[in-house]
Design an enzyme around this catalytic site. Structure first.
Site, PDB file in Angstrom:
ATOM      1  N   ARG A 257       0.851  -1.309   0.043  1.00 49.75           N
ATOM      2  CA  ARG A 257      -0.104   0.038  -0.080  1.00 49.75           C
ATOM      3  C   ARG A 257       0.795   1.268   0.295  1.00 49.75           C
ATOM      4  O   ARG A 257       1.893   1.471   0.796  1.00 49.75           O
ATOM      5  CB  ARG A 257      -0.952  -0.039   1.285  1.00 49.75           C
ATOM      6  CG  ARG A 257      -1.867  -1.091   1.224  1.00 49.75           C
ATOM      7  CD  ARG A 257      -2.721  -1.396   2.300  1.00 49.75           C
ATOM      8  NE  ARG A 257      -3.485  -2.396   2.536  1.00 49.75           N
ATOM      9  CZ  ARG A 257      -4.524  -2.757   3.424  1.00 49.75           C
ATOM     10  NH1 ARG A 257      -4.721  -1.873   4.414  1.00 49.75           N
ATOM     11  NH2 ARG A 257      -5.218  -3.937   3.283  1.00 49.75           N
ATOM     12  N   ARG A 272       1.891   1.635  10.485  1.00 50.34           N
ATOM     13  CA  ARG A 272       1.264   1.940   9.189  1.00 50.34           C
ATOM     14  C   ARG A 272       2.782   1.839   8.298  1.00 50.34           C
ATOM     15  O   ARG A 272       3.479   2.631   8.231  1.00 50.34           O
ATOM     16  CB  ARG A 272       0.733   3.288   9.144  1.00 50.34           C
ATOM     17  CG  ARG A 272      -0.084   3.631   7.701  1.00 50.34           C
ATOM     18  CD  ARG A 272      -0.465   5.111   7.921  1.00 50.34           C
ATOM     19  NE  ARG A 272      -1.394   5.294   8.944  1.00 50.34           N
ATOM     20  CZ  ARG A 272      -2.666   4.873   9.046  1.00 50.34           C
ATOM     21  NH1 ARG A 272      -3.271   4.746   7.695  1.00 50.34           N
ATOM     22  NH2 ARG A 272      -3.286   5.211   9.859  1.00 50.34           N
ATOM     23  N   GLU A 344      -7.006  -0.439  14.659  1.00 48.36           N
ATOM     24  CA  GLU A 344      -7.773  -1.512  13.996  1.00 48.36           C
ATOM     25  C   GLU A 344      -6.613  -2.496  13.805  1.00 48.36           C
ATOM     26  O   GLU A 344      -5.498  -2.347  13.172  1.00 48.36           O
ATOM     27  CB  GLU A 344      -8.039  -0.967  12.717  1.00 48.36           C
ATOM     28  CG  GLU A 344      -8.811  -2.099  11.687  1.00 48.36           C
ATOM     29  CD  GLU A 344      -8.737  -1.690  10.362  1.00 48.36           C
ATOM     30  OE1 GLU A 344      -8.949  -2.479   9.353  1.00 48.36           O
ATOM     31  OE2 GLU A 344      -8.700  -0.087   9.926  1.00 48.36           O
ATOM     32  N   SER A 347     -10.803  -6.465  10.159  1.00 49.12           N
ATOM     33  CA  SER A 347     -12.122  -6.030   9.781  1.00 49.12           C
ATOM     34  C   SER A 347     -12.582  -6.990   8.894  1.00 49.12           C
ATOM     35  O   SER A 347     -12.102  -8.012   8.511  1.00 49.12           O
ATOM     36  CB  SER A 347     -11.884  -4.798   8.504  1.00 49.12           C
ATOM     37  OG  SER A 347     -11.079  -5.290   7.442  1.00 49.12           O
ATOM     38  N   ARG A 385       0.673  -5.145  12.934  1.00 47.92           N
ATOM     39  CA  ARG A 385      -0.318  -4.671  13.932  1.00 47.92           C
ATOM     40  C   ARG A 385      -0.450  -5.611  15.141  1.00 47.92           C
ATOM     41  O   ARG A 385      -0.624  -5.462  16.221  1.00 47.92           O
ATOM     42  CB  ARG A 385      -1.570  -4.005  13.397  1.00 47.92           C
ATOM     43  CG  ARG A 385      -1.305  -2.843  12.511  1.00 47.92           C
ATOM     44  CD  ARG A 385      -2.504  -2.076  12.544  1.00 47.92           C
ATOM     45  NE  ARG A 385      -2.209  -0.891  11.608  1.00 47.92           N
ATOM     46  CZ  ARG A 385      -3.021   0.287  11.392  1.00 47.92           C
ATOM     47  NH1 ARG A 385      -4.287   0.018  12.035  1.00 47.92           N
ATOM     48  NH2 ARG A 385      -2.807   1.182  10.642  1.00 47.92           N
TER      49      ARG A 385
END
Length: 422
Positions: A257, A272, A344, A347, A385
């Site tokens: 990403r 991140r 987070e 999901s 994470r």
């Protein structure tokens, strides 16, 4: 994309869906107008084409001046048919482009944007480090003490927001991968290792070339995309196919990403990053069953976090923060002690038939007919994470990290700082 019949039958519901997302409802008005142009140009083309076909029979039977007149009209019709065909093609392309820009309606998601989520539950109690008599270290300091994370050499080799997992850091990811894939198989998911490079059709079909295009890495020379999630190859796995029943897959893959628009956010450590590995669950099912499957996927994610003994909460993501394809998304957020907040880590999204319409994936019905399938995706373990959460929540005053029991067979009970190892 949505069912075009909804646009004709109930455009106001789509306008309301746009407002719930904080998007411009005028897109629906533009779509209604484009649909009318598309249908009128198709009708005009078909009328001219029908006349052209009948003209051929008349010419064959005509004589003299009548035949010359019919031949002249045939030539004229040929030009008109060609122009009408171009008009219907252009109108169809305009309609399809606009339709692909319209998000999946999300009537059950909370209205609003990123900060308008609803907390559904909190599980576990964050540790009180003050009561234990020490200030918690963040994951990067712990990772350095353990010889587990090296961001300096990651930046040297690849640039900012890249990293090396070293020693017990690499072992921890491998342990998490093995544990996650084993649990997914136990739950009935077929393990898959998919390609990380996909064609444009796969990326567009899953909704990642619209508003999310700036976050995607594109290899122009090959016209291939690096996936930001294995949702993309898993969704395209059955493209242009008719399925005879549900499918459940769990994939391990690298994810890439660009993190466009996130400059200055989470720049320390590996919260991140531009590349990470992930285990992702993916389900093909019927529209009717998709809602129960959504809850089932969330249940697996909660079981996983319970297994890792992490305090976490579950939120119902607001409509404006869903992305293009999902009608509803539940996020699980783990407690990060040094940030003093939940972040987070997974999901679960129900995309209903939105992606399947783009990718032409259908279910075979009992009566022999077909309908677009529903697709769902859920993150089981996003490695960086989860590693951040495990290190920070399991840390001890001496810099060691106590692991959850589920990881003891892989790494033992405690990760020791480099200098403290025998």
């Amino acid at each position: 994309m949505i069912d075009a019949r909804l646009l004709r039958d109930d455009p106001e519901s789509l306008r309301e869906a746009q407002r719930r997302r904080g998007e411009d409802p005028s897109l629906v008005d533009a779509l209604v107008a484009a649909d009318e142009r598309r249908r009128s140009t198709i009708a005009a083309f078909e009328a001219l084409r029908s006349e052209q076909k009948s003209m051929g029979k008349q010419v064959a039977q005509a004589q003299g001046e009548e035949k010359q007149a019919l031949l002249a009209r045939t030539k004229e019709l040929s030009a008109q048919v060609k122009a009408a065909d171009a008009d219907q093609t252009a109108a169809g392309e305009e309609f399809t482009t606009l339709l692909k820009a319209l998000p999946n309606p999300a009537p059950d998601a909370p209205p609003g944007g990123e900060d308008d989520f609803v907390v559904l539950e909190e599980v576990g109690t964050p540790r009180d480090f003050a009561a234990e008599g020490f200030e918690p270290r963040d994951h990067l300091e712990l990772g350095t003490l353990l010889g587990a994370i090296d961001v300096e050499r990651g930046a040297k080799v690849s640039g900012s927001r890249f990293y090396f997992l070293t020693g017990v850091g690499a072992q921890l990811e491998l342990a998490l991968t093995q544990l996650a894939m084993s649990k997914a198989a136990e739950w009935g998911f077929t393990p898959i290792i998919p390609p990380a490079l996909v064609k444009p059709h796969a990326m567009e079909g899953t909704g990642f070339l619209g508003q999310a295009a700036d976050d995607v890495y594109h290899l122009e020379k090959d016209d291939l995309y690096l996936v930001g999630t294995s949702e993309v190859p898993l969704a395209a796995y059955h493209s242009d196919e008719i399925l005879d029943g549900p499918r459940h897959y769990a994939a391990f893959s690298p994810c890439f990403r660009r993190e466009a628009g996130s400059h200055g956010r989470d720049t320390r450590g590996i919260v991140r990053v531009h590349w990470f590995d992930k285990v992702e669950m993916f389900v093909y099912t019927s529209l009717e069953e998709s809602y129960a499957q959504h809850e089932r996927i969330l249940g697996f994610e909660k079981q996983w976090l319970d297994l890792l003994e992490l305090p976490y909460r579950v939120i119902d993501v607001a409509a404006g923060d869903l992305g293009l394809s999902a009608v509803r998304k539940f996020d699980c957020e783990a407690w990060i002690p040094t940030q003093g907040k939940y972040r987070e880590v997974s999901s679960a999204s129900n995309c209903t038939q939105f992606q399947a319409r783009r990718l032409d994936i259908r279910n075979r019905l009992d009566d022999g007919g077909t309908e677009p399938t529903a697709t769902l995706n859920g993150t089981l373990c996003a490695m960086p994470r989860i590693i951040v959460a495990l290190l920070e929540n399991g840390q001890q005053a001496d810099g060691s990290v106590r692991l959850p029991a589920a990881l003891h067979p892989f790494l033992g009970e405690v990760l020791q700082p480099v200098g403290a190892r025998a």
